[in-house]
Every structure is written in structure tokens, then in C-alpha cells.
Design a protein around this motif. Structure first.
Motif, PDB file in Angstrom:
ATOM      1  N   GLY A 162       1.560   6.911  -6.514  1.00  0.00           N
ATOM      2  CA  GLY A 162       0.425   7.762  -6.864  1.00  0.00           C
ATOM      3  C   GLY A 162       0.708   9.233  -6.645  1.00  0.00           C
ATOM      4  N   ILE A 163       1.545   9.548  -5.646  1.00  0.00           N
ATOM      5  CA  ILE A 163       1.864  10.949  -5.380  1.00  0.00           C
ATOM      6  C   ILE A 163       2.955  11.448  -6.330  1.00  0.00           C
ATOM      7  CG2 ILE A 163       2.871  12.530  -3.663  1.00  0.00           C
ATOM      8  CD1 ILE A 163       1.357  10.932  -1.517  1.00  0.00           C
TER       9      ILE A 163
ATOM     10  N   THR B  39       0.835  -1.208   0.000  1.00  0.00           N
ATOM     11  CA  THR B  39       0.000   0.000   0.000  1.00  0.00           C
ATOM     12  C   THR B  39       0.867   1.254   0.000  1.00  0.00           C
ATOM     13  OG1 THR B  39      -1.661  -1.222   1.252  1.00  0.00           O
ATOM     14  CG2 THR B  39      -1.909   1.155   1.180  1.00  0.00           C
TER      15      THR B  39
ATOM     16  N   GLU C  47       2.181   1.869  -3.392  1.00  0.00           N
ATOM     17  CA  GLU C  47       1.118   2.395  -4.268  1.00  0.00           C
ATOM     18  C   GLU C  47       0.907   3.890  -4.024  1.00  0.00           C
ATOM     19  OE1 GLU C  47      -1.993  -1.236  -5.181  1.00  0.00           O
ATOM     20  OE2 GLU C  47      -2.253  -0.110  -3.345  1.00  0.00           O
ATOM     21  N   VAL C  48       0.823   4.273  -2.748  1.00  0.00           N
ATOM     22  CA  VAL C  48       0.578   5.678  -2.424  1.00  0.00           C
ATOM     23  C   VAL C  48       1.752   6.542  -2.898  1.00  0.00           C
ATOM     24  CG1 VAL C  48       0.281   7.317  -0.529  1.00  0.00           C
ATOM     25  CG2 VAL C  48      -0.956   5.177  -0.510  1.00  0.00           C
TER      26      VAL C  48
END
Lengths: 307, 117
Positions: free
Chosen positions: B39-40, B32, B35-36
Motif C-alpha cells: 500500500g505504501i 498485514t 499489505e501495508v
């Protein structure tokens, strides 16, 4: 029915013989089949959203322009809050496995502790979701809806599509944190007329921007939109908010019913129901449902916030 | 009900202790976080087109399926059930969902082309 009597004699020993199909009890197996059908329901919703997202590519908002808030923090923090929500749900999944594990060992105190923490995690997640909805519905920057229902963001020419808030357009000052003042369409249109460097852009990934002349013509019968509802939202295509409310709402309903089931089981554990029954399989069955809720969130997280 | 409750499922021997639970927790947490972070940052070299979307999105979907695998196999214990039960649950999912996804996304792209003509 000559042999009816013989059949009647045998039925009692058929299922009661202790041999289970797949080596799983009736209740556990049926929970799995229910989860299988529920997984197909959720995939129906998410793929339906995919269909419209591909169809309305130009007006479908980018998640990082929509979900930007974090409690007590100023500025824009895309993804951080949902990452926290994901973390909360993963932790509550872990405490659920620990409760099931304690149940296997007939450790009542352990089940009470871990199941109790799972319930706390469930309520924390529901609270976070309420916070998320509150900010989604109130909106942030505001946008304009053209005559043909298309949502457009304000942007300054040459700013690479950076969104200009309605607050800044009308007052000329940067929007303060947590401000929810409502503006009139007429004021926004006149402010747009005065600021020669302001134009309009589409919400989609491509950031299609209109020229100043096109924007002026488009603004003729435009309407100011602040926040989100079922009929219009400031983020982009109307279906985006509809899918957001429906899919996260449906998932939230699952979380809520999961918490209710957990509480019922928790009370039963306290009353010694499973101690008397000789096994804690009911904790395991409800645990399956709870993990499924976590599993669905993993996909909602990806398809609403990441992709 | 009383009769069914008298027969709990066969106990499939899973790993002992709670160490494996925390191992899965760390895997889920790290995936996770990755992923974050992706994504940022949205690294430029991952924005190239692949299979109708960006390489970054493909990575997100692969990581999501990896997380789903760990939740279903370990937390939901499906990996330790009998083989025929594992296939009974996973096959409908593995066949139907990619099929539905393929049809709807293809049609969505086609509707977009028609609309913009």
C-alpha cells in the motif's frame, strides 16, 4: 389430544438427552448464527460504500491523502497508524485464543491473565480509534467547496496534483506540524487570486486538474472547508466522511460491547462461576464475538485504507 | 439456562499446546505487513487494470480473504467443528456477499456513466 399426556412425559428427555445438533451447545450455536447475521449487516454497509465510491469516482478521496498522521511523527505517514491498530487487534485476538485454551484446561489463573490482557488490548484499540477520529474531524490541509458542492484541492500547476495546504496558500509558509488555525473564505480567495500558479484539482484517483481560467471561474462562489463533519468534509465527496463515521463507528461500538462482555466474563472468572459450573465455555462464546470484531476490522482496513 | 449449561459442546480435539496459535499470529502479522508495504510502495507493475480495478486491489482482497480464513478457521475454531455446521455457517456468506457486491458495484459503475453523460 388423546396422547397429550404421553407427549408431556417425553419432552423432558428430548433436549436433555445430551445429543446436540451439530455437536455444539445451544449458546455457542446461537452465537454463530448471530455473527452470521452481523457479518451480512457489515457487508451491507461496506458494499453500499462501494456503490457510491464507484458512482462518485471523480470526487471520492484516496485514503493515502486522508489518513496521514502518526503520533509523535512529523510529515506524512499514510497507512502506518491503521497498521498499528490492526496489529493491536490481532494481538488481542491471540490473547483471547490463549484465554479459551487455558479455559479448556480448567486453568483459572491462565484465563485471568489472558482475558485481562485482551481487555487491555480492547481499550488500546478504542483509544487509537478516538485519536484517528480526532485527526479526521480536525482535518489537515483544507479544501474549497464549489457552488455545486464539489470539493476541490488546491495544487500548484505542474506539481502532478500535489495538494497545497490552505495554510501554505494564505501564509506562504509550510504548514507546521499539528497546526489547526482556521482561515476565512475571503482570505483564501484573495490569496488564490494573487498566486497565478495555483489551480484546483479533484480528489479522485485520476487527479483531474482544472486550468487556471477554469479554476478562477469556479472559485466565484466557493467556500472554504476545514476538517470533516456530516455535511461537508475537506477530503472529498460528502458521503466519504459519512461512511467513515458510520462504518468505523459501528465497528467501534462492536469493540466497545466486546470489551464490556469481556469484563463481565472476567468478573465471573474471578468469582469462580465457571469453576463451579465445571467448564469455561462462556469464555469461548464471548471469544467468538471478540474474534468476529477482529475479522470485521480486517475488512474495514482493506476497504477504507488499502483499496 | 441451567440445563443448557450442564451440557457444554462436544470437545473437538484441536491441536495440542499453544504453538498453533502463534503460528496463526505470525501468518496474520506477515500478511498485514505485506499489505501495508504494498500500500505504501504501490509498485507500478501492479497498477494494470483487471476485473474493473487494479491488480494491486485484487491482491489486497485475496490477502484479506486469506486472513479471514485463518481467523475463522483457527481462532474461531470453525475448521474443527462438524462438517455440516461448517457449511451451515459459511454457505450463506459465500453465496450472499459476492452476489450483493457484484450487483452494487456494477450499478455504481453504471450510475457513474449516467451521471457523466
Amino acid at each position: 389430544m388423546a396422547n397429550g399426556a404421553a407427549l408431556e412425559q417425553n419432552t423432558s428427555s428430548l433436549w436433555g438427552g445430551g445429543r446436540q445438533p451439530f455437536g455444539a451447545s445451544y449458546g455457542k450455536m446461537m452465537m454463530w448464527f448471530f455473527l452470521l447475521s452481523d457479518a451480512l449487516t457489515f457487508s451491507g454497509f461496506l458494499t453500499a460504500m462501494g456503490l457510491y465510491r464507484f458512482k462518485y469516482e471523480e470526487t471520492w478521496p484516496v485514503a493515502e491523502n486522508v489518513f496521514t498522521h502518526f503520533p509523535f511523527l512529523h510529515g506524512e505517514h499514510p497507512l502506518l497508524f491503521v497498521a498499528l491498530m490492526t496489529f493491536i487487534l490481532i494481538v488481542s485476538s491471540v490473547t483471547m485464543v490463549l484465554a479459551v485454551n487455558a479455559g479448556h484446561k480448567m486453568n483459572t489463573k491462565g484465563v485471568v491473565l489472558w482475558l485481562g490482557l485482551t481487555i487491555v488490548g480492547g481499550f488500546t484499540f478504542l483509544g487509537s480509534q478516538a485519536w484517528e477520529w480526532y485527526h479526521f474531524i480536525n482535518g489537515d490541509k483544507g479544501a474549497i467547496m464549489l457552488e455545486d458542492q464539489t470539493i476541490m484541492y488546491f495544487t500548484k500547476a505542474g506539481s502532478e496534483g500535489e495538494i497545497l495546504s490552505v495554510y501554505e496558500l494564505v501564509t506562504g509558509q509550510e504548514k507546521p506540524h499539528g497546526d489547526h488555525s482556521e482561515f476565512q473564505t475571503a482570505d483564501v480567495i484573495s490569496a488564490f487570486g494573487l498566486n497565478e500558479d495555483v489551480t484546483l484539482r479533484m480528489p479522485g484517483k485520476e487527479k483531474i486538474t482544472l486550468s487556471r481560467e477554469e479554476a478562477k471561474a469556479a472559485m466565484a462562489n466557493a467556500k472554504l472547508i476545514q476538517g470533516a463533519g456530516m455535511r461537508a468534509n475537506e477530503y472529498g465527496n460528502v458521503l466519504f466522511a459519512d461512511f467513515f463515521f458510520f462504518v468505523t463507528g459501528f465497528h467501534g461500538t462492536h469493540v466497545f460491547s466486546g470489551v464490556v462482555l469481556n469484563i463481565i466474563i472476567f468478573i465471573n472468572v474471578l468469582m469462580g462461576t465457571y469453576e463451579r459450573r465445571g467448564h469455561y465455555e462462556m469464555v469461548e462464546k464471548v471469544g467468538l464475538y471478540w474474534h468476529f470484531v477482529d475479522l470485521v476490522w480486517v475488512f474495514v482496513f482493506t476497504f477504507f485504507y488499502l483499496v | 439456562m441451567a440445563e443448557n449449561n450442564a451440557y457444554p459442546s462436544e470437545h473437538h480435539e484441536g491441536p495440542e499446546g499453544t504453538k498453533w496459535i502463534w503460528k496463526v499470529f505470525w501468518i496474520l502479522l506477515i500478511v498485514t505487513t505485506v499489505e501495508v508495504a504494498l500500500g505504501i510502495i504501490k509498485p507500478d507493475f501492479l497498477m494494470g487494470k483487471l476485473l474493473g480495478t487494479s491488480l494491486l486491489n485484487i491482491i489486497f482482497i485475496v490477502l484479506t480473504i486469506a486472513k479471514a480464513y485463518y481467523i475463522v478457521s483457527e481462532f474461531m475454531h470453525l475448521g474443527h467443528e462438524r462438517k455440516n455446521f461448517i457449511w451451515t455457517i459459511t454457505l450463506p456468506i459465500v453465496i450472499l456477499i459476492p452476489y450483493l457486491t457484484f450487483i452494487l458495484l456494477t450499478e455504481g459503475g453504471y450510475m457513474n456513466v449516467l451521471m457523466n453523460q
